[in-house]
Design a protein around this motif. Structure first.
Motif, PDB file in Angstrom:
ATOM      1  N   HIS A   1      20.199   5.212  -0.131  1.00 57.35           N
ATOM      2  CA  HIS A   1      19.494   4.481  -1.193  1.00 57.35           C
ATOM      3  C   HIS A   1      18.069   4.172  -0.745  1.00 57.35           C
ATOM      4  O   HIS A   1      17.852   3.690   0.371  1.00 57.35           O
ATOM      5  CB  HIS A   1      20.224   3.174  -1.518  1.00 57.35           C
ATOM      6  CG  HIS A   1      19.573   2.382  -2.611  1.00 57.35           C
ATOM      7  ND1 HIS A   1      19.710   2.697  -3.940  1.00 57.35           N
ATOM      8  CD2 HIS A   1      18.759   1.299  -2.567  1.00 57.35           C
ATOM      9  CE1 HIS A   1      19.026   1.848  -4.674  1.00 57.35           C
ATOM     10  NE2 HIS A   1      18.436   0.985  -3.859  1.00 57.35           N
ATOM     11  N   TYR A   2      17.112   4.436  -1.626  1.00 58.04           N
ATOM     12  CA  TYR A   2      15.719   4.154  -1.304  1.00 58.04           C
ATOM     13  C   TYR A   2      15.470   2.649  -1.337  1.00 58.04           C
ATOM     14  O   TYR A   2      15.874   1.953  -2.270  1.00 58.04           O
ATOM     15  CB  TYR A   2      14.790   4.835  -2.306  1.00 58.04           C
ATOM     16  CG  TYR A   2      14.623   6.315  -2.070  1.00 58.04           C
ATOM     17  CD1 TYR A   2      13.561   6.801  -1.307  1.00 58.04           C
ATOM     18  CD2 TYR A   2      15.517   7.231  -2.614  1.00 58.04           C
ATOM     19  CE1 TYR A   2      13.404   8.156  -1.084  1.00 58.04           C
ATOM     20  CE2 TYR A   2      15.369   8.599  -2.393  1.00 58.04           C
ATOM     21  CZ  TYR A   2      14.308   9.054  -1.628  1.00 58.04           C
ATOM     22  OH  TYR A   2      14.156  10.393  -1.403  1.00 58.04           O
ATOM     23  N   THR A   3      14.777   2.152  -0.322  1.00 56.56           N
ATOM     24  CA  THR A   3      14.383   0.749  -0.271  1.00 56.56           C
ATOM     25  C   THR A   3      12.874   0.656  -0.498  1.00 56.56           C
ATOM     26  O   THR A   3      12.196   1.666  -0.703  1.00 56.56           O
ATOM     27  CB  THR A   3      14.724   0.132   1.090  1.00 56.56           C
ATOM     28  OG1 THR A   3      13.850   0.685   2.100  1.00 56.56           O
ATOM     29  CG2 THR A   3      16.173   0.400   1.467  1.00 56.56           C
TER      30      THR A   3
ATOM     31  N   SER B   1       5.656   6.034  -5.512  1.00 51.72           N
ATOM     32  CA  SER B   1       6.764   6.243  -4.579  1.00 51.72           C
ATOM     33  C   SER B   1       7.542   7.523  -4.872  1.00 51.72           C
ATOM     34  O   SER B   1       7.865   7.820  -6.029  1.00 51.72           O
ATOM     35  CB  SER B   1       7.718   5.054  -4.649  1.00 51.72           C
ATOM     36  OG  SER B   1       8.892   5.315  -3.903  1.00 51.72           O
TER      37      SER B   1
ATOM     38  N   GLU C   1      20.036   4.520  -8.314  1.00 50.02           N
ATOM     39  CA  GLU C   1      19.416   5.839  -8.484  1.00 50.02           C
ATOM     40  C   GLU C   1      19.371   6.216  -9.956  1.00 50.02           C
ATOM     41  O   GLU C   1      18.367   6.757 -10.435  1.00 50.02           O
ATOM     42  CB  GLU C   1      20.186   6.892  -7.688  1.00 50.02           C
ATOM     43  CG  GLU C   1      19.589   8.284  -7.830  1.00 50.02           C
ATOM     44  CD  GLU C   1      20.069   9.237  -6.752  1.00 50.02           C
ATOM     45  OE1 GLU C   1      20.364  10.388  -7.096  1.00 50.02           O
ATOM     46  OE2 GLU C   1      20.131   8.822  -5.586  1.00 50.02           O
TER      47      GLU C   1
ATOM     48  N   ALA D   1      10.503   7.813  -4.334  1.00 52.01           N
ATOM     49  CA  ALA D   1      11.831   7.400  -4.759  1.00 52.01           C
ATOM     50  C   ALA D   1      12.089   7.727  -6.222  1.00 52.01           C
ATOM     51  O   ALA D   1      13.159   8.212  -6.588  1.00 52.01           O
ATOM     52  CB  ALA D   1      12.016   5.900  -4.529  1.00 52.01           C
TER      53      ALA D   1
ATOM     54  N   VAL E   1       6.198   7.274   0.951  1.00 53.85           N
ATOM     55  CA  VAL E   1       7.576   7.412   1.429  1.00 53.85           C
ATOM     56  C   VAL E   1       8.139   6.042   1.776  1.00 53.85           C
ATOM     57  O   VAL E   1       7.474   5.227   2.423  1.00 53.85           O
ATOM     58  CB  VAL E   1       7.634   8.324   2.669  1.00 53.85           C
ATOM     59  CG1 VAL E   1       9.065   8.433   3.197  1.00 53.85           C
ATOM     60  CG2 VAL E   1       7.082   9.708   2.336  1.00 53.85           C
ATOM     61  N   THR E   2       9.366   5.775   1.335  1.00 55.53           N
ATOM     62  CA  THR E   2      10.037   4.529   1.706  1.00 55.53           C
ATOM     63  C   THR E   2      11.363   4.826   2.403  1.00 55.53           C
ATOM     64  O   THR E   2      11.939   5.895   2.225  1.00 55.53           O
ATOM     65  CB  THR E   2      10.292   3.634   0.473  1.00 55.53           C
ATOM     66  OG1 THR E   2      11.087   4.350  -0.482  1.00 55.53           O
ATOM     67  CG2 THR E   2       8.979   3.217  -0.184  1.00 55.53           C
ATOM     68  N   LYS E   3      11.803   3.866   3.180  1.00 50.72           N
ATOM     69  CA  LYS E   3      13.011   4.025   3.993  1.00 50.72           C
ATOM     70  C   LYS E   3      14.261   4.137   3.127  1.00 50.72           C
ATOM     71  O   LYS E   3      14.387   3.476   2.106  1.00 50.72           O
ATOM     72  CB  LYS E   3      13.141   2.828   4.938  1.00 50.72           C
ATOM     73  CG  LYS E   3      14.310   2.902   5.909  1.00 50.72           C
ATOM     74  CD  LYS E   3      14.336   1.677   6.818  1.00 50.72           C
ATOM     75  CE  LYS E   3      15.500   1.726   7.790  1.00 50.72           C
ATOM     76  NZ  LYS E   3      15.516   0.522   8.669  1.00 50.72           N
ATOM     77  N   GLN E   4      15.182   4.977   3.568  1.00 50.93           N
ATOM     78  CA  GLN E   4      16.475   5.095   2.905  1.00 50.93           C
ATOM     79  C   GLN E   4      17.561   4.444   3.774  1.00 50.93           C
ATOM     80  O   GLN E   4      17.582   4.641   4.985  1.00 50.93           O
ATOM     81  CB  GLN E   4      16.835   6.556   2.677  1.00 50.93           C
ATOM     82  CG  GLN E   4      15.929   7.280   1.696  1.00 50.93           C
ATOM     83  CD  GLN E   4      16.416   8.684   1.411  1.00 50.93           C
ATOM     84  OE1 GLN E   4      17.567   8.895   1.036  1.00 50.93           O
ATOM     85  NE2 GLN E   4      15.539   9.658   1.586  1.00 50.93           N
TER      86      GLN E   4
ATOM     87  N   LEU F   1      12.691  -0.950  -6.031  1.00 50.26           N
ATOM     88  CA  LEU F   1      13.458   0.163  -5.466  1.00 50.26           C
ATOM     89  C   LEU F   1      14.746  -0.330  -4.822  1.00 50.26           C
ATOM     90  O   LEU F   1      15.765   0.371  -4.825  1.00 50.26           O
ATOM     91  CB  LEU F   1      12.625   0.926  -4.440  1.00 50.26           C
ATOM     92  CG  LEU F   1      11.330   1.560  -4.945  1.00 50.26           C
ATOM     93  CD1 LEU F   1      10.666   2.355  -3.825  1.00 50.26           C
ATOM     94  CD2 LEU F   1      11.585   2.454  -6.147  1.00 50.26           C
TER      95      LEU F   1
END
Length: 206
Positions: free
Chosen positions: A137-139, A112, A72, A114, A130-133, A67
């Protein structure tokens, strides 16, 4: 509080054949060959997880390293070119059927958000890991917990509470290939197992 008919669907080996993350890794390595070094790190963390030295969230964050690397557009292309062709057509029809019957259709998956956000399935609610943005941008850094097991129930209950709704137990449905989803399956009366062999449906007995 309004009672509503719900239909809960897992994704990997339920809607689509195979495990999505195992498709994402080779896709990433083809485009970013040097990512092999991150893959090696993930293998070591996997050993640590097996020895109970590393948490699931730490391991999953490492597994999701693609990710951070993929744009994207690359993530969207991955979903469209690799994931969509693996759909079980009859399970897509099952989603449509439940939605047409008036169920709120939830796609609840450890995959994910993402890349799952690029799905165009007939669903009402997407719940994934859920992952941090960062700067949009999704990380790979997981926010909260991996969306699996009992955490799926927590996510569903939080959503229902926020919308002042309760599950109509007798007229709701759940689908999965895995016993790890038994907590979610127990939330409804009508439970279905999806076969790992051919995606066929049968009553989920536990």
């Amino acid at each position: 509080m309004k009672q509503v008919k719900c239909a809960f669907f897992d994704f990997d080996n339920t809607i689509a054949k195979g495990d999505t993350i195992y498709k994402l890794l080779p896709y990433t390595l083809k485009r970013h060959p040097l990512a092999i070094f991150r893959f090696v790190k993930t293998l070591f963390l996997g050993i640590g997880y097996g020895l109970h030295m590393v948490s699931m969230e730490t391991l999953k964050s490492s597994i999701l390293f693609p990710l951070t690397l993929l744009s994207e557009e690359e993530q969207k292309k991955f979903y469209q070119d690799v994931v969509v062709p693996s759909y079980y057509p009859h399970m897509v029809e099952e989603l449509k059927k439940r939605q047409e019957e008036g169920c709120i259709v939830f796609l609840v998956t450890a995959s994910s958000e993402a890349y799952m956000r690029f799905n165009k399935l007939p669903i009402d609610v997407l719940m994934g890991t859920v992952t941090k943005q960062v700067n949009g941008h999704y990380t790979s850094q997981i926010v909260g917990k991996n969306c699996k097991g009992a955490n799926k129930c927590d996510r569903i209950n939080d959503y229902l509470k926020a919308h002042d709704m309760a599950i109509d137990y007798d007229h709701s449905y759940a689908y999965s290939d895995s016993k790890s989803d038994i907590p979610m399956l127990k939330m409804v009366k009508n439970r279905y197992r999806v076969s790992l062999e051919d995606g066929s449906l049968s009553e989920f007995i536990f």
